[in-house]
Design an enzyme around this catalytic site. Structure first.
Site, PDB file in Angstrom:
ATOM      1  N   ARG A 153      -3.881  31.465 -14.112  1.00 19.58           N
ATOM      2  CA  ARG A 153      -4.302  32.318 -15.237  1.00 19.58           C
ATOM      3  C   ARG A 153      -3.128  33.064 -15.853  1.00 19.58           C
ATOM      4  O   ARG A 153      -3.183  33.507 -16.997  1.00 19.58           O
ATOM      5  CB  ARG A 153      -5.433  33.248 -14.805  1.00 19.58           C
ATOM      6  CG  ARG A 153      -6.754  32.506 -14.597  1.00 19.58           C
ATOM      7  CD  ARG A 153      -7.853  33.410 -14.102  1.00 19.58           C
ATOM      8  NE  ARG A 153      -7.562  34.004 -12.815  1.00 19.58           N
ATOM      9  CZ  ARG A 153      -7.761  33.417 -11.642  1.00 19.58           C
ATOM     10  NH1 ARG A 153      -8.275  32.204 -11.595  1.00 19.58           N
ATOM     11  NH2 ARG A 153      -7.449  34.019 -10.513  1.00 19.58           N
TER      12      ARG A 153
ATOM     13  N   GLU B 201      -3.764  37.211   3.892  1.00 21.31           N
ATOM     14  CA  GLU B 201      -4.483  37.807   5.021  1.00 21.31           C
ATOM     15  C   GLU B 201      -4.698  36.742   6.108  1.00 21.31           C
ATOM     16  O   GLU B 201      -4.469  36.969   7.286  1.00 21.31           O
ATOM     17  CB  GLU B 201      -5.816  38.352   4.520  1.00 21.31           C
ATOM     18  CG  GLU B 201      -6.415  39.367   5.464  1.00 21.31           C
ATOM     19  CD  GLU B 201      -7.705  39.933   4.901  1.00 21.31           C
ATOM     20  OE1 GLU B 201      -8.038  39.637   3.738  1.00 21.31           O
ATOM     21  OE2 GLU B 201      -8.360  40.669   5.650  1.00 21.31           O
TER      22      GLU B 201
HETATM   23  P1  AMP Z   1      -2.238  38.926  -4.651  1.00 16.20           P
HETATM   24  O1  AMP Z   1      -1.118  38.026  -4.214  1.00 16.20           O
HETATM   25  O2  AMP Z   1      -3.089  39.384  -3.514  1.00 16.20           O
HETATM   26  O3  AMP Z   1      -1.742  40.088  -5.510  1.00 16.20           O
HETATM   27  O4  AMP Z   1      -3.215  38.063  -5.535  1.00 16.20           O
HETATM   28  C1  AMP Z   1      -2.910  37.799  -6.836  1.00 16.20           C
HETATM   29  C2  AMP Z   1      -3.382  36.428  -7.272  1.00 16.20           C
HETATM   30  O5  AMP Z   1      -4.680  36.107  -6.789  1.00 16.20           O
HETATM   31  C3  AMP Z   1      -3.457  36.391  -8.774  1.00 16.20           C
HETATM   32  O6  AMP Z   1      -2.877  35.162  -9.198  1.00 16.20           O
HETATM   33  C4  AMP Z   1      -4.933  36.489  -9.105  1.00 16.20           C
HETATM   34  O7  AMP Z   1      -5.260  35.588 -10.106  1.00 16.20           O
HETATM   35  C5  AMP Z   1      -5.666  36.172  -7.813  1.00 16.20           C
HETATM   36  N1  AMP Z   1      -6.638  37.204  -7.401  1.00 16.20           N
HETATM   37  C6  AMP Z   1      -6.574  37.947  -6.273  1.00 16.20           C
HETATM   38  N2  AMP Z   1      -7.637  38.746  -6.148  1.00 16.20           N
HETATM   39  C7  AMP Z   1      -8.398  38.520  -7.243  1.00 16.20           C
HETATM   40  C8  AMP Z   1      -9.664  39.053  -7.713  1.00 16.20           C
HETATM   41  N3  AMP Z   1     -10.350  39.975  -7.025  1.00 16.20           N
HETATM   42  N4  AMP Z   1     -10.152  38.594  -8.881  1.00 16.20           N
HETATM   43  C9  AMP Z   1      -9.464  37.645  -9.587  1.00 16.20           C
HETATM   44  N5  AMP Z   1      -8.297  37.109  -9.195  1.00 16.20           N
HETATM   45  C10 AMP Z   1      -7.761  37.522  -8.034  1.00 16.20           C
END
Ligand code: AMP
Length: 181
Positions: free
Chosen positions: A68, A105
């Site tokens: 995205r 995680e």
């Molecule tokens: P993180 O590495 O945990 O910051 O996760 C970020 C990536 O996971 C991004 O590319 C987001 O598109 C996706 N992502 C993580 N959590 C969500 C959520 N609750 N809703 C939508 N996309 C998420």
């Protein structure tokens, strides 16, 4: 389209983001941003507001994170009149690539960019739709630095403040249009 205040823009966009409980797995409240993309006024408002802090800064490339981040990053690169670099999941890039692995995680993820994506010293703006735990954004910043690039900032449509991803990437300027606490 110029919006008078970015907080008005933020409120309009926040209201339109749809929560999908338990997607893609139980316990995750997925922030569905397709409702922004399909509304031409909200999509333009989001892009115009996200590029605003960078209009007067030198940005050589926008780096968008699979998948995205490509949508927002591509539109931002066009708007800022700079190049676009896709950071992709393994096995997707056709040319020689470098990668960074990071912990989730449960398990791990890897993202990659072409080894010749940009020259040393170039200024890169990293874009994704959501900042959650910060692992993905942090890995993207590591990729940029591995190639000798300079991270201008990290920018997101949505920040999930309660996951404290900001702490993982605190060494860079961070912008998010909408925050959920
Ligand atoms: P993180 O590495 O945990 O910051 O996760 C970020 C990536 O996971 C991004 O590319 C987001 O598109 C996706 N992502 C993580 N959590 C969500 C959520 N609750 N809703 C939508 N996309 C998420």
């Amino acid at each position: 389209m110029i919006e008078a205040s970015s907080s008005a823009a933020s409120d309009r966009i926040k209201k339109a983001i749809r929560d999908i409980p338990d997607f893609p797995k139980p316990g995750i409240n997925f922030k569905d941003i397709t409702t922004i993309l399909s509304d031409l006024n909200l999509f333009r408002l989001a892009i115009n507001t996200m590029v605003e802090p960078f209009g007067k800064k030198k940005v050589d490339y926008v780096l968008g994170i699979d998948a995205r981040g490509f949508i927002f990053g591509g539109a931002m690169a066009y708007n800022l009149a700079c190049g676009f670099i896709p950071a992709r999941k393994p096995g997707k890039l056709p040319y020689r690539s470098i990668s960074v692995q990071y912990d989730l995680e449960y398990g791990s993820n890897t993202i990659c960019i072409h080894e010749d994506a940009f020259a040393r010293g170039k200024r890169i703006l990293i874009v994704d739709d959501v900042l959650a735990t910060g692992g993905t954004a942090n890995a993207a910043a590591e990729l940029v630095e591995k190639l000798g690039g300079e991270v201008v900032a990290l920018t997101f449509l949505v920040e999930l403040g309660f996951l404290k991803g900001r702490e993982k990437v605190h060494r860079y300027p961070i912008h998010s249009l909408v925050t959920f606490d």
